[in-house]
Scaffold this motif. Structure first.
Motif, PDB file in Angstrom:
ATOM      1  N   VAL A  52     102.089 -46.806  74.279  1.00 21.84           N
ATOM      2  CA  VAL A  52     102.537 -47.612  73.132  1.00 21.84           C
ATOM      3  C   VAL A  52     101.751 -48.923  73.064  1.00 21.84           C
ATOM      4  CG1 VAL A  52     104.494 -48.897  72.170  1.00 21.84           C
ATOM      5  CG2 VAL A  52     104.813 -46.547  72.973  1.00 21.84           C
ATOM      6  N   PHE A  53     101.453 -49.512  74.199  1.00 19.95           N
ATOM      7  CA  PHE A  53     100.651 -50.746  74.231  1.00 19.95           C
ATOM      8  C   PHE A  53      99.277 -50.509  73.610  1.00 19.95           C
ATOM      9  CE2 PHE A  53      97.468 -53.382  76.393  1.00 19.95           C
ATOM     10  CZ  PHE A  53      97.924 -54.653  76.059  1.00 19.95           C
ATOM     11  N   ILE A  54      98.615 -49.435  74.025  1.00 19.39           N
ATOM     12  CA  ILE A  54      97.284 -49.119  73.486  1.00 19.39           C
ATOM     13  C   ILE A  54      97.363 -48.809  71.992  1.00 19.39           C
ATOM     14  CG2 ILE A  54      95.380 -47.452  73.570  1.00 19.39           C
ATOM     15  CD1 ILE A  54      96.024 -47.175  76.629  1.00 19.39           C
ATOM     16  N   LEU A  55      98.332 -48.001  71.596  1.00 10.89           N
ATOM     17  CA  LEU A  55      98.487 -47.664  70.177  1.00 10.89           C
ATOM     18  C   LEU A  55      98.758 -48.902  69.327  1.00 10.89           C
ATOM     19  CD1 LEU A  55     100.647 -44.407  70.351  1.00 10.89           C
ATOM     20  CD2 LEU A  55      98.295 -44.597  69.534  1.00 10.89           C
ATOM     21  N   THR A  56      99.599 -49.797  69.848  1.00 16.30           N
ATOM     22  CA  THR A  56      99.955 -51.006  69.099  1.00 16.30           C
ATOM     23  C   THR A  56      98.744 -51.906  68.891  1.00 16.30           C
ATOM     24  OG1 THR A  56     102.220 -50.893  69.929  1.00 16.30           O
ATOM     25  CG2 THR A  56     101.495 -53.015  69.057  1.00 16.30           C
ATOM     26  N   ARG A  57      97.860 -51.977  69.863  1.00 18.95           N
ATOM     27  CA  ARG A  57      96.640 -52.778  69.706  1.00 18.95           C
ATOM     28  C   ARG A  57      95.787 -52.241  68.565  1.00 18.95           C
ATOM     29  NH1 ARG A  57      93.402 -53.298  74.915  1.00 18.95           N
ATOM     30  NH2 ARG A  57      92.196 -54.693  73.603  1.00 18.95           N
ATOM     31  N   ILE A  58      95.810 -50.942  68.361  1.00 24.60           N
ATOM     32  CA  ILE A  58      94.983 -50.315  67.327  1.00 24.60           C
ATOM     33  C   ILE A  58      95.714 -50.257  65.988  1.00 24.60           C
ATOM     34  CG2 ILE A  58      93.826 -48.169  66.658  1.00 24.60           C
ATOM     35  CD1 ILE A  58      93.380 -47.805  69.779  1.00 24.60           C
ATOM     36  N   LEU A  59      96.990 -49.864  66.012  1.00 29.56           N
ATOM     37  CA  LEU A  59      97.757 -49.693  64.775  1.00 29.56           C
ATOM     38  C   LEU A  59      98.389 -50.989  64.273  1.00 29.56           C
ATOM     39  CD1 LEU A  59      99.577 -46.333  65.620  1.00 29.56           C
ATOM     40  CD2 LEU A  59      97.469 -46.656  64.297  1.00 29.56           C
ATOM     41  N   LYS A  60      98.412 -52.005  65.126  1.00 31.21           N
ATOM     42  CA  LYS A  60      98.945 -53.340  64.794  1.00 31.21           C
ATOM     43  C   LYS A  60     100.450 -53.358  64.553  1.00 31.21           C
ATOM     44  CE  LYS A  60      94.711 -54.955  64.634  1.00 31.21           C
ATOM     45  NZ  LYS A  60      94.084 -55.079  65.906  1.00 31.21           N
ATOM     46  N   SER A  61     101.150 -52.301  64.985  1.00 31.18           N
ATOM     47  CA  SER A  61     102.597 -52.261  64.814  1.00 31.18           C
ATOM     48  C   SER A  61     103.220 -51.427  65.928  1.00 31.18           C
ATOM     49  CB  SER A  61     102.955 -51.654  63.450  1.00 31.18           C
ATOM     50  OG  SER A  61     104.324 -51.323  63.400  1.00 31.18           O
ATOM     51  N   GLU A  62     104.083 -52.061  66.719  1.00 29.06           N
ATOM     52  CA  GLU A  62     104.758 -51.327  67.783  1.00 29.06           C
ATOM     53  C   GLU A  62     105.705 -50.279  67.204  1.00 29.06           C
ATOM     54  OE1 GLU A  62     106.460 -52.549  72.057  1.00 29.06           O
ATOM     55  OE2 GLU A  62     107.595 -53.437  70.398  1.00 29.06           O
ATOM     56  N   LYS A  63     106.357 -50.628  66.098  1.00 27.31           N
ATOM     57  CA  LYS A  63     107.277 -49.689  65.460  1.00 27.31           C
ATOM     58  C   LYS A  63     106.543 -48.431  64.998  1.00 27.31           C
ATOM     59  CE  LYS A  63     110.815 -49.457  61.906  1.00 27.31           C
ATOM     60  NZ  LYS A  63     111.552 -50.155  60.867  1.00 27.31           N
ATOM     61  N   ASP A  64     105.373 -48.601  64.373  1.00 27.61           N
ATOM     62  CA  ASP A  64     104.573 -47.450  63.934  1.00 27.61           C
ATOM     63  C   ASP A  64     104.085 -46.636  65.132  1.00 27.61           C
ATOM     64  OD1 ASP A  64     104.927 -48.206  61.307  1.00 27.61           O
ATOM     65  OD2 ASP A  64     102.917 -49.078  61.090  1.00 27.61           O
ATOM     66  N   SER A  65     103.715 -47.329  66.197  1.00 29.86           N
ATOM     67  CA  SER A  65     103.234 -46.655  67.412  1.00 29.86           C
ATOM     68  C   SER A  65     104.325 -45.776  68.017  1.00 29.86           C
ATOM     69  CB  SER A  65     102.766 -47.683  68.440  1.00 29.86           C
ATOM     70  OG  SER A  65     101.710 -48.449  67.928  1.00 29.86           O
ATOM     71  N   VAL A  66     105.518 -46.326  68.144  1.00 29.65           N
ATOM     72  CA  VAL A  66     106.645 -45.572  68.702  1.00 29.65           C
ATOM     73  C   VAL A  66     106.994 -44.401  67.789  1.00 29.65           C
ATOM     74  CG1 VAL A  66     109.118 -45.699  69.258  1.00 29.65           C
ATOM     75  CG2 VAL A  66     107.565 -47.506  70.035  1.00 29.65           C
ATOM     76  N   SER A  67     106.981 -44.633  66.500  1.00 32.42           N
ATOM     77  CA  SER A  67     107.297 -43.576  65.539  1.00 32.42           C
ATOM     78  C   SER A  67     106.294 -42.429  65.628  1.00 32.42           C
ATOM     79  CB  SER A  67     107.312 -44.160  64.124  1.00 32.42           C
ATOM     80  OG  SER A  67     107.549 -43.159  63.176  1.00 32.42           O
ATOM     81  N   LYS A  68     105.010 -42.756  65.689  1.00 33.49           N
ATOM     82  CA  LYS A  68     103.976 -41.721  65.799  1.00 33.49           C
ATOM     83  C   LYS A  68     104.147 -40.915  67.091  1.00 33.49           C
ATOM     84  CE  LYS A  68      99.792 -42.021  64.114  1.00 33.49           C
ATOM     85  NZ  LYS A  68      98.455 -42.333  63.656  1.00 33.49           N
ATOM     86  N   LEU A 122      96.628 -38.772  68.464  1.00 34.36           N
ATOM     87  CA  LEU A 122      97.174 -39.777  67.549  1.00 34.36           C
ATOM     88  C   LEU A 122      96.124 -40.649  66.871  1.00 34.36           C
ATOM     89  CD1 LEU A 122     100.288 -40.904  69.621  1.00 34.36           C
ATOM     90  CD2 LEU A 122     100.234 -39.411  67.611  1.00 34.36           C
ATOM     91  N   LEU A 123      94.930 -40.731  67.443  1.00 33.03           N
ATOM     92  CA  LEU A 123      93.908 -41.635  66.919  1.00 33.03           C
ATOM     93  C   LEU A 123      92.650 -40.863  66.520  1.00 33.03           C
ATOM     94  CD1 LEU A 123      94.296 -44.491  69.551  1.00 33.03           C
ATOM     95  CD2 LEU A 123      95.249 -44.416  67.226  1.00 33.03           C
TER      96      LEU A 123
END
Length: 168
Positions: free
Chosen positions: A55-71, A20-21
């Protein structure tokens, strides 16, 4: 005729993060490994107990929990990843561990099958005696000439017959 069950592969959190990253530098290797495993009809597993951490790690990088969950949902759907839950028995089956989260994930996978492999880049992943796979292992093991399908010319002709007739 005996049915051969597909290989089951448990994905470590780091593998999903690699997918994802792009910034992590392993996206191409991770994607290639999962494509080969999927092409070989392997059953991919990911622990539900790791979703909140991921999701916590992704949200820190993507700045959006919604985008993290979607990805994450898109990735699970794309590779047909089966979600694996943990039970109390999985927890109580842990006698010795170097990493509790890894041990819990591994014991949950053992409940599905004792032949589960763990795809990870983490050399210290506590797999609880499950065999580990690396991206290199997958690349070497699933690259074989006999896996290349032969071109069926009669089938191709029938698929293109109408176009050929109109061209003449």
């Amino acid at each position: 005729k005996r049915e051969v069950s597909p290989m089951k592969v448990l994905l470590d959190v780091n593998v999903v993060l690699d997918l994802l990253l792009y910034e992590r530098g392993f996206q191409a290797s991770a994607s290639d490994a999962l494509q080969k495993l999927t092409h070989a009809d392997c059953q991919l597993l990911f622990p539900t107990s790791s979703i909140d951490t991921l999701v916590f790690i992704l949200t820190r990088i993507l700045k959006s929990e919604k985008d993290s969950v979607s990805k994450l949902k898109n990735l699970i759907d794309r590779y047909r990843i089966h979600l694996l839950s943990s039970t109390g028995n999985d927890f109580f089956a842990i006698d010795q561990f170097s990493d509790l989260a890894d041990s819990l994930i591994s014991n949950s996978a053992k409940r599905v099958s004792s032949d589960v492999r763990v795809l990870t880049r983490d050399a210290t992943f506590d797999s609880q005696e499950l065999k580990k796979l690396t991206y290199e292992d997958v690349s070497e093991s699933f690259t074989k000439v006999e896996n290349i399908p032969l071109l069926d010319l009669s089938r191709e002709y029938h698929l293109m017959m109408e176009e050929i007739d109109h061209a003449l």
